[in-house]
Structures are given as C-alpha cells and as structure tokens.
Design an enzyme around this catalytic site. Structure first.
Site, PDB file in Angstrom:
ATOM      1  NE  ARG A  78      -3.595   0.408   2.470  1.00  0.00           N
ATOM      2  CZ  ARG A  78      -3.537   1.231   3.530  1.00  0.00           C
ATOM      3  NH1 ARG A  78      -2.852   0.914   4.597  1.00  0.00           N
ATOM      4  NH2 ARG A  78      -4.178   2.376   3.504  1.00  0.00           N
ATOM      5  CE  LYS A 143       1.142  -5.057   6.403  1.00  0.00           C
ATOM      6  NZ  LYS A 143       0.847  -3.755   5.817  1.00  0.00           N
ATOM      7  NE  ARG A 278      -1.557  10.962  19.728  1.00  0.00           N
ATOM      8  CZ  ARG A 278      -1.989  12.032  20.375  1.00  0.00           C
ATOM      9  NH1 ARG A 278      -3.202  12.053  20.877  1.00  0.00           N
ATOM     10  NH2 ARG A 278      -1.223  13.088  20.520  1.00  0.00           N
TER      11      ARG A 278
HETATM   12  C1  BTN Z   1       0.256  -3.808   2.277  1.00  0.00           C
HETATM   13  O1  BTN Z   1       1.077  -2.920   2.040  1.00  0.00           O
HETATM   14  O2  BTN Z   1      -0.089  -4.066   3.429  1.00  0.00           O
HETATM   15  C2  BTN Z   1      -0.351  -4.589   1.144  1.00  0.00           C
HETATM   16  C3  BTN Z   1       0.564  -5.690   0.686  1.00  0.00           C
HETATM   17  C4  BTN Z   1      -0.025  -6.544  -0.420  1.00  0.00           C
HETATM   18  C5  BTN Z   1       0.987  -7.542  -0.938  1.00  0.00           C
HETATM   19  C6  BTN Z   1       0.391  -8.505  -1.927  1.00  0.00           C
HETATM   20  S1  BTN Z   1       1.461  -9.857  -2.270  1.00  0.00           S
HETATM   21  C7  BTN Z   1       0.420 -10.354  -3.582  1.00  0.00           C
HETATM   22  C8  BTN Z   1      -0.049  -9.104  -4.288  1.00  0.00           C
HETATM   23  N1  BTN Z   1       0.904  -8.701  -5.297  1.00  0.00           N
HETATM   24  C9  BTN Z   1       1.486  -7.545  -5.011  1.00  0.00           C
HETATM   25  O3  BTN Z   1       2.345  -6.988  -5.701  1.00  0.00           O
HETATM   26  N2  BTN Z   1       1.012  -7.067  -3.836  1.00  0.00           N
HETATM   27  C10 BTN Z   1       0.005  -7.942  -3.284  1.00  0.00           C
END
Ligand code: BTN
Length: 281
Positions: A78, A143, A278
């Site tokens: 993201r 995560k 925070r």
């Molecule tokens: C995030 O940043 O939290 C989202 C990550 C999403 C990763 C997945 S792996 C499969 C698919 N292909 C990608 O290039 N990204 C998503």
C-alpha cells in the site's frame, strides 16, 4: 497456465516450505470455490501477482482468475511501498473479479477481504488474528500480512478489481531486514506445520465466495465481523493522510468501511489514511 514447480519435484534448499502445486491446491477447494475458480496461474517468479492479474484482465480474462508466484521481484504494498517477497516461503496471491456496477460496488471490499483472510488462518490453526484499519492483518501486534486492492474501470459501468494478498509464512532473516515495520510470520505465531497449499486452498474457499457475493451483499454483511477483530477498538490513535494528522479515539467503522474517530467529542469519518497508536512511529 504455467504450473511451476512440477507437482512431483523434490523441494530444493531454496524452498523452506512445500512448493506451490496446482493439483494440491485444487484438491483442497470446496465445491463452491471450485465452481468459481476459472484459472489458477502459478508462476515461479513474477514482478507482482497484482500487476500480472491486471494485465490478464486487460487481455480478456475475467472473474475467477487467481495468480500466484513463488517469488515477486517488484511486490507492491500500500501507499507505494514495496512488499518484501522472497522465494518459496510466504504466500503471494491475487484474485481478479469484475463488478457490473463498477467501483462504487466495491466499497469496503478490502476490509471484507481482511475478515476472510483472518477466518482462513483461523481455520488452518492460527487463532487470534487481528485487523488494523483499513486492512492490515496482525498477530500479536505485528504485521502478518497485507491486502492491496487495485481497480480499473469507471463508476456506473463494469469495473475490474484485483485483490492482492501477501501472508508471511516464514520470513527468512536475510529478507526481514528490508521490512520497515514490526512484522511476524505464521511460524513465529504458531510454530511450523501449516501446509502452504492447504492454506492457499482455504484462502480461496473464503475469498472466492466473498467476491461472488459482494456486489449483492455489500460491506454491511461483513461489518460486525470486521469490528470483532479490530485491534484498535477504543484506542487513542493518530490518523495520518498525506501531510495531515488527526488524533482521536477509535469508535469503529461505518457501513461503507470508513473509520469513525471521536475527535474532541465529535464523531468524524475518514475514508483514507493510516493509523498508529499514539506514541508509535
Ligand atoms: C500492504 O502494504 O499491506 C499490502 C501488501 C499486499 C501484498 C500482496 S502480495 C500479492 C499481491 N501482489 C502484489 O504486488 N502485492 C500484493
């Protein structure tokens, strides 16, 4: 369709888990998921499974295409981040779906996907998966996975969605240094033994019916289940969106998936941004 590595290949040292195998994944599908899956494309290496699914949609493939790879060389996260995607260990998959009513029918989709992923992990023996708005998958506060939904098309007409999911199963130490946030993986969270292909099938068993029903049901059908996994319920957080930050107490989410924050006694809703507790970076 490329099916790599072959089903009977002996895992080499570069695979720290069982290799992905189409037959094994398909054997674990429910009748409903089997009926919704139109193609399972497994690659040894690809830039990004999301990018490939989007290319395939542009080339005429439709709902029910699933793309996965043993390794991504340009995995997308993201907000323009990179998704660390080493070879033969974690899961990287993308599902393509076309929505007749366009992007307006997709509101809250990425949050519902978080619920489905958490349910699949639960079913495979990992309880306690939490969700962080909008769609981080957490375990023990770190995560475990992420979701990236990308769309192509317009409001009002058919539009394509690519739902990308990355789950850390066993993150090699030499790749972990590239991750810029607190992370965990399934093996750290529960020990070894979760089958990679079995988890893949279970994910599809939850995700394909979700996609098939979402346009009709909407996010409302998923909201309570999302709230029950919300790791920040009642917590004081900072929401960052671009250059702006807002501090408030998490009240929940609305019917569209927007975050509800109590800001100085007033409930305000937010559609984008990233929250942190925070005092956290
Ligand atoms: C995030 O940043 O939290 C989202 C990550 C999403 C990763 C997945 S792996 C499969 C698919 N292909 C990608 O290039 N990204 C998503």
């Amino acid at each position: 369709m490329v099916d790599y590595p072959p089903v009977n290949c002996v895992p080499g040292p570069m695979y720290s888990h069982e290799p992905l195998a189409s037959e094994s994944i398909q054997a674990g599908l429910s009748p409903q998921a089997r009926g919704l899956l139109t193609e399972l494309a497994l690659h040894q290496e690809i830039d990004s499974t999301n990018a490939e699914a989007m290319r395939r949609l542009g080339g005429g493939s439709g709902s029910g295409l699933v793309v996965s790879a043993e390794q991504q060389t340009a995995g997308r996260g993201r907000r323009g981040r990179r998704w660390v995607s080493p070879l033969g260990t974690n899961l990287y998959l993308s599902l393509a779906w076309t929505f007749d009513r366009g992007v307006e029918a997709m509101g809250g989709l990425s949050l519902a996907v978080g619920v489905a992923v958490a349910d699949a992990l639960d079913q495979q023996g990992l309880p306690g998966v939490g969700l962080k708005w909008p769609n981080d998958i957490l375990h023990g506060g770190a995560k475990l996975g992420g979701i990236l939904v990308e769309t192509a098309g317009n409001n009002g007409g058919p539009a394509d969605a690519v739902v990308g999911i990355g789950i850390n199963l066993r993150m090699p130490e030499d790749s972990a240094g590239d991750i810029d946030q607190a992370w965990t993986d399934v093996e750290r969270a529960r020990g070894s033994g979760m089958g990679r292909n079995a988890l893949f099938s279970t994910l599809l068993n939850h995700l394909l019916p979700l996609l098939a029903g979402f346009e009709r049901e909407g996010f409302g059908a998923w909201r309570e289940r999302w709230l029950s996994r919300n790791v920040h319920a009642g917590r004081r957080v900072t929401l960052t969106s671009g250059a702006s930050t807002v501090a408030g107490v998490v009240q929940g989410i609305d019917e569209s998936g927007a975050l509800l924050l109590d800001v100085g006694g007033t409930t305000r809703s937010f559609n984008g941004g990233e929250i942190s507790l925070r005092g956290e970076p």
